[in-house]
Design an enzyme around this catalytic site. Structure first.
Site, PDB file in Angstrom:
ATOM      1  N   GLY A  82       0.822  -1.214   0.000  1.00 36.84           N
ATOM      2  CA  GLY A  82       0.000   0.000   0.000  1.00 36.84           C
ATOM      3  C   GLY A  82       0.854   1.262   0.000  1.00 36.84           C
ATOM      4  NE  ARG A 146      -2.089  -4.534  -0.805  1.00 39.32           N
ATOM      5  CZ  ARG A 146      -1.516  -3.939   0.236  1.00 39.32           C
ATOM      6  NH1 ARG A 146      -0.427  -4.456   0.782  1.00 39.32           N
ATOM      7  NH2 ARG A 146      -2.015  -2.821   0.722  1.00 39.32           N
ATOM      8  CG  ASP A 177       2.922  -9.505   4.993  1.00 38.61           C
ATOM      9  OD1 ASP A 177       3.362 -10.290   5.860  1.00 38.61           O
ATOM     10  OD2 ASP A 177       1.724  -9.202   4.900  1.00 38.61           O
ATOM     11  CE  LYS A 203       4.462  -0.041   2.543  1.00 34.58           C
ATOM     12  NZ  LYS A 203       3.497  -0.801   1.726  1.00 34.58           N
ATOM     13  CB  THR A 204       3.117   0.118   6.622  1.00 30.08           C
ATOM     14  OG1 THR A 204       1.693  -0.030   6.703  1.00 30.08           O
ATOM     15  CG2 THR A 204       3.702  -0.153   7.998  1.00 30.08           C
ATOM     16  CG  ASP A 206      -1.356  -0.491   8.038  1.00 25.23           C
ATOM     17  OD1 ASP A 206      -1.999   0.463   7.581  1.00 25.23           O
ATOM     18  OD2 ASP A 206      -1.390  -1.629   7.539  1.00 25.23           O
TER      19      ASP A 206
HETATM   20  P1  FBP Z   1       0.660  -1.944   3.630  1.00 31.36           P
HETATM   21  O1  FBP Z   1       0.558  -2.876   4.789  1.00 31.36           O
HETATM   22  O2  FBP Z   1       1.102  -2.613   2.384  1.00 31.36           O
HETATM   23  O3  FBP Z   1       1.483  -0.742   3.947  1.00 31.36           O
HETATM   24  O4  FBP Z   1      -0.793  -1.402   3.295  1.00 31.36           O
HETATM   25  C1  FBP Z   1      -1.511  -0.710   4.223  1.00 31.36           C
HETATM   26  C2  FBP Z   1      -2.949  -0.577   3.887  1.00 31.36           C
HETATM   27  O5  FBP Z   1      -3.221   0.767   3.583  1.00 31.36           O
HETATM   28  C3  FBP Z   1      -3.824  -1.092   5.021  1.00 31.36           C
HETATM   29  O6  FBP Z   1      -4.040  -0.100   5.983  1.00 31.36           O
HETATM   30  C4  FBP Z   1      -5.061  -1.552   4.298  1.00 31.36           C
HETATM   31  O7  FBP Z   1      -5.705  -2.588   4.971  1.00 31.36           O
HETATM   32  C5  FBP Z   1      -4.527  -2.063   3.006  1.00 31.36           C
HETATM   33  O8  FBP Z   1      -3.344  -1.345   2.757  1.00 31.36           O
HETATM   34  C6  FBP Z   1      -5.489  -1.895   1.855  1.00 31.36           C
HETATM   35  O9  FBP Z   1      -4.957  -2.537   0.759  1.00 31.36           O
HETATM   36  P2  FBP Z   1      -5.329  -2.271  -0.755  1.00 31.36           P
HETATM   37  O10 FBP Z   1      -4.499  -1.129  -1.207  1.00 31.36           O
HETATM   38  O11 FBP Z   1      -4.903  -3.525  -1.420  1.00 31.36           O
HETATM   39  O12 FBP Z   1      -6.775  -1.970  -0.827  1.00 31.36           O
END
Ligand code: FBP
Length: 551
Positions: A82, A146, A177, A203-204, A206
């Site tokens: 993400g 991803r 991950d 990065k994230t 979250d």
């Molecule tokens: P990462 O863990 O890859 O940083 O992604 C975070 C995130 O924004 C989460 O908060 C959310 O659940 C997910 O990505 C949503 O994923 P997608 O972009 O596949 O809809």
């Protein structure tokens, strides 16, 4: 008309401030090694799985006689998972760092995430290109994805493609991950005596890729500021209109760091913390009751409005739904082909119902059909439920409405309740990075370049001491295996970087817990407003509450 806004134009010329040591000429940057490291748990298993890269020391850069190589190199970079504000600055920090080491070094960006490496899709990142993306949000410079690289065939394809390009090292910008994948790739290349090095950047949005060595992941600062601005605006609307209860789901996957940070920043009436729900073994009914109690006590004071913050991953922490999800994950992994051949939501729901244990079937049956369908949606490439797709805010609006209706029938309360759903996530993921994230990411990119020049592999770039001005940060690298433990994924035990959940014994949660009663009953809203890039440091460089309280 210009094709960039005045703010974009101005941010393009912002000059991030590097940690002092990284500003030195490359010949004055030395590598300081700490003691050899251990994984955070399951040491024997991790050591066996990572014989080449396990046990490496933490490293930091200090002023001194350099042992960094200044040989011209070709380096690859990939943005994974993400979006998180600041990703472009990791790339610009890396680019500038490489050029500082040797002007002839070149940077290649793999397109669309990790699949870009195995499928050989790339572009060269030139000075002209990077200058269009400095201090901007998003990952659009090369895109993201991803795809999980895990098979021998994928690894071979990556190696072949990188070698054909003359690439000697890869920088993986990703979350837990993706950096787990980076660790596996680093080990693979090291075991094959391939010279390709792998270094990651944390990065994230979250905020769950953190530990004793990594103080925060990049993007968390900006995303929580954007969400908090929106929550503050909604709270102000509440105070003005006095008629709605806003149920706001906040991204963050399993961990509730985003919800907690936004709760602290805005003092919303209710802020659920998944980790607490799990620790107290709270059922869906008890969570519902907690919100309904706030509705009733506020209604008694004439306040028929409020704001509820809901962490995205909440359902995974409610014991009965957690057990259900674990069963579903294993079932869907093992019976993937048969399950995927079923047409329509009803057939899929019937299929799993016929196979669930009694307790999980009861939990499944208690959920509205929409939520049942959402729980069966595709897993992400790492086998996780995509919690962003589960409308927990609507689920809770429904259960709270039902509870209030019941209390009304029983003559216990006559609270007016008009709820509205929101989901804040994508609104903050690609935002213009705050000054903090601009500086942090640029430092991480620069540190990654130096780690590669030091010949290291299997490391995560780091900057520490983040409450101080960025010039005082300590830049270095943390061995990826140091953060790993064994966890169940896709029905199997796998080595993964441990996700940091909200710690209930740590200060951010304790501070929140000490104040939430007051915030629930009264109007103690804070209105953080928009991210500021200029002006007094107390508004332009404001750190997250989480970081402030943790330190
Ligand atoms: P990462 O863990 O890859 O940083 O992604 C975070 C995130 O924004 C989460 O908060 C959310 O659940 C997910 O990505 C949503 O994923 P997608 O972009 O596949 O809809």
């Amino acid at each position: 008309m210009s094709n960039v806004s005045p703010l974009q134009k101005s941010r393009l010329s912002f000059k991030p401030v590097l940690p002092a040591v990284l500003k030195l000429p490359a010949s004055g940057i030395a590598l300081k090694k700490g003691r050899s490291s251990q994984s955070v748990a399951d040491q024997a298993a991790i050591k066996t799985l990572f014989p080449k890269t396990y046990g490496q020391p933490e490293v930091s850069f200090v002023k001194g006689k350099s042992s960094l190589s200044s040989k011209a190199q070709k380096i690859g970079v990939v943005l994974s998972g993400g979006q998180a504000p600041g990703g472009h600055n990791v790339v610009s920090g890396l680019f500038d760092g490489l050029k500082k080491l040797n002007k002839k070094s070149r940077l290649f960006g793999f397109l669309g995430g990790p699949s870009g490496i195995s499928e050989n899709k790339y572009i060269e990142i030139t000075a002209a290109l990077i200058d269009k993306y400095r201090n901007t949000g998003g990952f659009d410079i090369i895109g993201s994805g991803r795809t999980k690289l895990e098979s021998e065939e994928q690894f071979q394809a990556c190696e072949k493609n990188m070698k054909a390009l003359g690439i000697s090292a890869l920088v993986v910008v990703g979350g837990d991950d993706s950096n787990t994948n980076a660790a596996v790739l680093a080990e693979y290349f090291a075991a094959k005596k391939s010279a390709i090095q792998v270094v990651g950047a944390p990065k994230t949005i979250d905020g769950d890729l953190k530990n004793r060595q990594i103080e925060t992941s990049f993007g968390f600062d900006t995303a929580t500021k954007v969400f908090s601005e929106l929550i503050g605006n909604v709270s102000r609307d509440c105070l003005s209109a006095k008629k709605y209860w806003h149920f706001i789901k906040l991204m963050g996957r399993s961990a509730s760091h985003i919800a907690l940070e936004c709760g602290l920043k805005t003092q919303a009436n209710v802020c659920l913390i998944s980790e607490e729900v799990a620790a107290k073994n709270q059922t869906l009914d008890q969570v519902t009751q907690q919100i309904a109690d706030s509705v009733v006590s506020r209604a008694a004071k004439g306040k028929n409005y409020g704001v509820v913050l809901i962490p995205e991953g909440l359902v995974e922490f409610i014991p009965e739904i957690k057990a259900l999800i674990v069963e579903l994950n294993d079932m869907l992994a093992l019976e993937e082909t048969e399950f995927n051949s079923l047409e329509g939501s009803k057939a899929k729901i019937d299929y799993v119902k016929a196979r669930l244990s009694l307790s999980s079937k009861t939990a499944f049956d208690s959920l509205p059909e929409e939520i049942q369908g959402q729980l069966l949606a595709d897993r992400d490439p790492h086998g996780n439920v995509q919690v962003s797709r589960i409308e927990t805010e609507k689920l809770l609006m429904g259960t709270v409405s039902a509870k209030l209706a019941k209390w009304k029938n029983e003559g216990k309360s006559n609270a007016k309740f008009s709820p509205l759903p929101h989901f804040f996530g994508y609104e903050g993921r690609a935002a213009n990075p705050s000054n903090f994230d601009s500086n942090y990411c640029y430092a991480l990119g620069s540190a990654a370049a130096m780690l590669l020049a030091a010949g290291l592999t299997g490391y995560l770039a780091s900057a520490r001491g983040l409450l101080k001005p960025s010039s005082k940060w300590i830049a270095g690298g943390i061995p990826l295996t140091m953060m790993m433990n064994m966890e169940r994924r896709h029905g199997q035990e796998k080595p993964v970087i441990r996700k940091a959940l909200v710690e209930l014994e740590a200060k951010p949660f304790k501070f929140f817990a000490a104040h939430r009663d007051l915030w629930s009953k009264e109007d103690h809203y804070l209105f953080p407003g928009a991210i500021q890039y200029w002006g007094p440091s107390e508004v332009a460089d404001i750190p997250t509450e989480t970081l402030k309280l943790e330190k």
